[in-house]
Scaffold this motif. Sequence first.
Motif, PDB file in Angstrom:
ATOM      1  N   HIS A  47      37.708  44.718  55.869  1.00 58.62           N
ATOM      2  CA  HIS A  47      37.118  44.339  54.588  1.00 58.62           C
ATOM      3  C   HIS A  47      38.256  44.027  53.614  1.00 58.62           C
ATOM      4  CE1 HIS A  47      33.273  45.638  56.174  1.00 58.62           C
ATOM      5  NE2 HIS A  47      33.825  46.798  56.502  1.00 58.62           N
ATOM      6  N   ALA A  48      38.702  42.776  53.646  1.00 62.18           N
ATOM      7  CA  ALA A  48      39.887  42.381  52.870  1.00 62.18           C
ATOM      8  C   ALA A  48      39.623  42.367  51.375  1.00 62.18           C
ATOM      9  CB  ALA A  48      40.367  41.006  53.326  1.00 62.18           C
ATOM     10  N   VAL A  49      38.428  41.943  50.974  1.00 62.70           N
ATOM     11  CA  VAL A  49      38.022  41.928  49.563  1.00 62.70           C
ATOM     12  C   VAL A  49      36.627  42.529  49.483  1.00 62.70           C
ATOM     13  CG1 VAL A  49      37.326  40.426  47.648  1.00 62.70           C
ATOM     14  CG2 VAL A  49      39.447  39.966  48.873  1.00 62.70           C
ATOM     15  N   GLN A  50      36.442  43.479  48.561  1.00 63.08           N
ATOM     16  CA  GLN A  50      35.181  44.204  48.497  1.00 63.08           C
ATOM     17  C   GLN A  50      34.635  44.249  47.070  1.00 63.08           C
ATOM     18  OE1 GLN A  50      34.869  47.782  51.059  1.00 63.08           O
ATOM     19  NE2 GLN A  50      37.092  47.675  51.258  1.00 63.08           N
ATOM     20  N   ARG A  51      33.565  43.500  46.843  1.00 68.00           N
ATOM     21  CA  ARG A  51      32.790  43.554  45.595  1.00 68.00           C
ATOM     22  C   ARG A  51      33.655  43.375  44.352  1.00 68.00           C
ATOM     23  NH1 ARG A  51      27.944  42.326  47.437  1.00 68.00           N
ATOM     24  NH2 ARG A  51      27.426  43.592  49.265  1.00 68.00           N
ATOM     25  N   ILE A  52      34.448  42.324  44.342  1.00 63.44           N
ATOM     26  CA  ILE A  52      35.312  42.070  43.189  1.00 63.44           C
ATOM     27  C   ILE A  52      34.604  41.132  42.212  1.00 63.44           C
ATOM     28  CG2 ILE A  52      37.432  40.932  42.410  1.00 63.44           C
ATOM     29  CD1 ILE A  52      38.852  42.051  44.787  1.00 63.44           C
ATOM     30  N   SER A  53      34.445  41.605  40.986  1.00 64.54           N
ATOM     31  CA  SER A  53      33.873  40.813  39.904  1.00 64.54           C
ATOM     32  C   SER A  53      34.870  40.797  38.755  1.00 64.54           C
ATOM     33  CB  SER A  53      32.536  41.400  39.430  1.00 64.54           C
ATOM     34  OG  SER A  53      31.566  41.371  40.458  1.00 64.54           O
ATOM     35  N   VAL A  54      35.472  39.649  38.510  1.00 71.79           N
ATOM     36  CA  VAL A  54      36.452  39.514  37.428  1.00 71.79           C
ATOM     37  C   VAL A  54      36.241  38.180  36.726  1.00 71.79           C
ATOM     38  CG1 VAL A  54      38.222  40.941  38.554  1.00 71.79           C
ATOM     39  CG2 VAL A  54      38.204  38.460  38.916  1.00 71.79           C
ATOM     40  N   ALA A  55      36.710  38.108  35.489  1.00 75.08           N
ATOM     41  CA  ALA A  55      36.741  36.849  34.749  1.00 75.08           C
ATOM     42  C   ALA A  55      38.145  36.679  34.196  1.00 75.08           C
ATOM     43  CB  ALA A  55      35.714  36.858  33.615  1.00 75.08           C
ATOM     44  N   ILE A  56      38.727  35.534  34.447  1.00 75.45           N
ATOM     45  CA  ILE A  56      40.060  35.219  33.938  1.00 75.45           C
ATOM     46  C   ILE A  56      39.925  34.013  33.023  1.00 75.45           C
ATOM     47  CG2 ILE A  56      42.387  34.439  34.578  1.00 75.45           C
ATOM     48  CD1 ILE A  56      42.044  36.051  37.180  1.00 75.45           C
ATOM     49  N   THR A 114      44.106  37.154  49.946  1.00 70.10           N
ATOM     50  CA  THR A 114      42.738  36.768  50.289  1.00 70.10           C
ATOM     51  C   THR A 114      41.959  36.378  49.043  1.00 70.10           C
ATOM     52  OG1 THR A 114      42.728  38.243  52.209  1.00 70.10           O
ATOM     53  CG2 THR A 114      40.593  37.536  51.362  1.00 70.10           C
ATOM     54  N   LEU A 115      42.109  37.140  47.971  1.00 68.51           N
ATOM     55  CA  LEU A 115      41.408  36.831  46.733  1.00 68.51           C
ATOM     56  C   LEU A 115      41.828  35.467  46.192  1.00 68.51           C
ATOM     57  CD1 LEU A 115      39.515  37.574  44.424  1.00 68.51           C
ATOM     58  CD2 LEU A 115      41.395  38.883  43.383  1.00 68.51           C
ATOM     59  N   VAL A 116      43.124  35.186  46.211  1.00 71.02           N
ATOM     60  CA  VAL A 116      43.610  33.896  45.731  1.00 71.02           C
ATOM     61  C   VAL A 116      43.092  32.753  46.613  1.00 71.02           C
ATOM     62  CG1 VAL A 116      45.697  32.492  45.610  1.00 71.02           C
ATOM     63  CG2 VAL A 116      45.630  34.689  44.460  1.00 71.02           C
ATOM     64  N   ASN A 117      43.052  32.964  47.918  1.00 68.66           N
ATOM     65  CA  ASN A 117      42.541  31.927  48.819  1.00 68.66           C
ATOM     66  C   ASN A 117      41.050  31.667  48.580  1.00 68.66           C
ATOM     67  OD1 ASN A 117      45.032  31.550  50.003  1.00 68.66           O
ATOM     68  ND2 ASN A 117      44.605  32.872  51.753  1.00 68.66           N
ATOM     69  N   LEU A 118      40.306  32.695  48.244  1.00 70.30           N
ATOM     70  CA  LEU A 118      38.888  32.526  47.920  1.00 70.30           C
ATOM     71  C   LEU A 118      38.716  31.735  46.629  1.00 70.30           C
ATOM     72  CD1 LEU A 118      37.652  36.130  48.796  1.00 70.30           C
ATOM     73  CD2 LEU A 118      36.917  34.034  49.951  1.00 70.30           C
ATOM     74  N   ILE A 175      46.237  43.061  37.304  1.00 66.52           N
ATOM     75  CA  ILE A 175      45.096  43.546  38.085  1.00 66.52           C
ATOM     76  C   ILE A 175      45.657  44.151  39.364  1.00 66.52           C
ATOM     77  CG2 ILE A 175      42.968  42.922  39.286  1.00 66.52           C
ATOM     78  CD1 ILE A 175      42.727  40.529  37.387  1.00 66.52           C
ATOM     79  N   ARG A 176      45.429  45.441  39.550  1.00 63.36           N
ATOM     80  CA  ARG A 176      45.943  46.136  40.730  1.00 63.36           C
ATOM     81  C   ARG A 176      44.835  46.289  41.761  1.00 63.36           C
ATOM     82  NH1 ARG A 176      49.853  49.265  42.997  1.00 63.36           N
ATOM     83  NH2 ARG A 176      49.172  51.105  44.158  1.00 63.36           N
ATOM     84  N   LEU A 177      45.107  45.794  42.974  1.00 65.78           N
ATOM     85  CA  LEU A 177      44.159  45.904  44.074  1.00 65.78           C
ATOM     86  C   LEU A 177      44.622  46.964  45.065  1.00 65.78           C
ATOM     87  CD1 LEU A 177      43.426  42.145  44.950  1.00 65.78           C
ATOM     88  CD2 LEU A 177      42.284  43.611  43.283  1.00 65.78           C
ATOM     89  N   VAL A 178      43.680  47.711  45.581  1.00 69.81           N
ATOM     90  CA  VAL A 178      43.941  48.685  46.643  1.00 69.81           C
ATOM     91  C   VAL A 178      42.761  48.624  47.612  1.00 69.81           C
ATOM     92  CG1 VAL A 178      44.234  51.117  47.240  1.00 69.81           C
ATOM     93  CG2 VAL A 178      45.300  50.212  45.167  1.00 69.81           C
ATOM     94  N   CYS A 180      48.694  42.739  41.627  1.00 70.36           N
ATOM     95  CA  CYS A 180      49.660  43.586  42.322  1.00 70.36           C
ATOM     96  C   CYS A 180      48.908  44.533  43.246  1.00 70.36           C
ATOM     97  CB  CYS A 180      50.535  44.346  41.326  1.00 70.36           C
ATOM     98  SG  CYS A 180      49.693  45.695  40.458  1.00 70.36           S
ATOM     99  N   GLY A 181      49.674  45.301  44.002  1.00 70.26           N
ATOM    100  CA  GLY A 181      49.092  46.230  44.952  1.00 70.26           C
ATOM    101  C   GLY A 181      49.865  46.187  46.247  1.00 70.26           C
ATOM    102  N   PRO A 182      49.679  47.181  47.100  1.00 74.43           N
ATOM    103  CA  PRO A 182      50.433  47.234  48.357  1.00 74.43           C
ATOM    104  C   PRO A 182      50.057  46.088  49.285  1.00 74.43           C
ATOM    105  CG  PRO A 182      48.710  48.901  48.328  1.00 74.43           C
ATOM    106  CD  PRO A 182      48.757  48.325  46.949  1.00 74.43           C
ATOM    107  N   SER A 183      50.904  45.839  50.267  1.00 72.54           N
ATOM    108  CA  SER A 183      50.594  44.830  51.271  1.00 72.54           C
ATOM    109  C   SER A 183      49.270  45.178  51.949  1.00 72.54           C
ATOM    110  CB  SER A 183      51.701  44.760  52.325  1.00 72.54           C
ATOM    111  OG  SER A 183      52.925  44.361  51.734  1.00 72.54           O
ATOM    112  N   GLY A 184      48.434  44.157  52.157  1.00 73.85           N
ATOM    113  CA  GLY A 184      47.126  44.386  52.761  1.00 73.85           C
ATOM    114  C   GLY A 184      46.051  44.792  51.786  1.00 73.85           C
ATOM    115  N   SER A 185      46.354  44.732  50.490  1.00 78.28           N
ATOM    116  CA  SER A 185      45.371  45.178  49.489  1.00 78.28           C
ATOM    117  C   SER A 185      44.343  44.106  49.156  1.00 78.28           C
ATOM    118  CB  SER A 185      46.085  45.616  48.210  1.00 78.28           C
ATOM    119  OG  SER A 185      46.824  44.546  47.649  1.00 78.28           O
ATOM    120  N   GLY A 186      44.563  42.856  49.585  1.00 75.80           N
ATOM    121  CA  GLY A 186      43.589  41.800  49.350  1.00 75.80           C
ATOM    122  C   GLY A 186      44.015  40.741  48.351  1.00 75.80           C
ATOM    123  N   LYS A 187      45.265  40.796  47.893  1.00 70.23           N
ATOM    124  CA  LYS A 187      45.725  39.862  46.865  1.00 70.23           C
ATOM    125  C   LYS A 187      45.662  38.406  47.345  1.00 70.23           C
ATOM    126  CE  LYS A 187      49.876  41.638  46.501  1.00 70.23           C
ATOM    127  NZ  LYS A 187      49.786  42.635  47.583  1.00 70.23           N
TER     128      LYS A 187
END
Length: 251
Positions: free
Chosen positions: A30-39, A57-61, A223-226, A48-55
């Motif tokens: 589950h690379a990205v889970q229920r992320i709701s943001v507005a930029i 993947t989120l950008v590719n989406l 925005i920190r992802l884990v 930011c966040g550790p490797s494998g946190s979904g950063k």
Amino acid sequence: MLDRPGTSGEPSVRTEDLCKTYGRGETAVHAVQRISVAIERGEFVALCGPSGSGKTTLVNLVGGLTDPTEGRVWVDGKEVGGMSERQRARLRLNHIGFVFQAYNLLPVLTALENAEFPMMLRGVERETRREQVLELFEEIGLEGLHDRRPGALSGGQQQRVAVARAVLGAPALVLADEPTANLDTVASDALLDVMELLNRERGVTFIFCTHDPRVMRRARRIIRLVDGHVERDAEKETGDLPSWVVEPVNS
């Protein structure tokens, strides 16, 4: 060239319950889970966040490079999931600049030709685009290297060409995955100066995936992802890093 990025009045990027899962059953990731943001337009954001946190993947989406498993994403008020492949390609060409970790330069083209390629596809006149490329190359330490192919450039030089390709023409949104990787402090600061100038004077929105404290210090929102979740999302008022940002410090 986009003089005033975005016209819809919508946020630059908005996601709603965005999920991305690779695989099935017990081996599912589950690379990205229920992320709701507005930029909003004109933000300068670091993921930011550790490797494998979904950063990444989120950008590719957000960039329409991969489809979500669930949820929705909008860029400039347009839902990416509802677009055809041709519409997505047009969105990426005209509104989004990308900086990839692997550079993705075309080996048969020179540095100048790689940097100007998206502008050529947009129909910018040859003299105009080459003038802009050479001016930017001088600013970011690539002066005199415009006629070299990627194989004759160092990793850091290739990264600078990739960044130049992304920001030339001032797209409405730039998605940058580790843009300062392999760069020394001087080169990193020069690139970030260019990005901040575009952000400040043209309202270009920047979203960075990064482990680099130099980038996070420049960002005005982190925005920190884990584990695919947003653990923390906060604006910054100074150049200091918040205590909740735990990243390796680069010298």
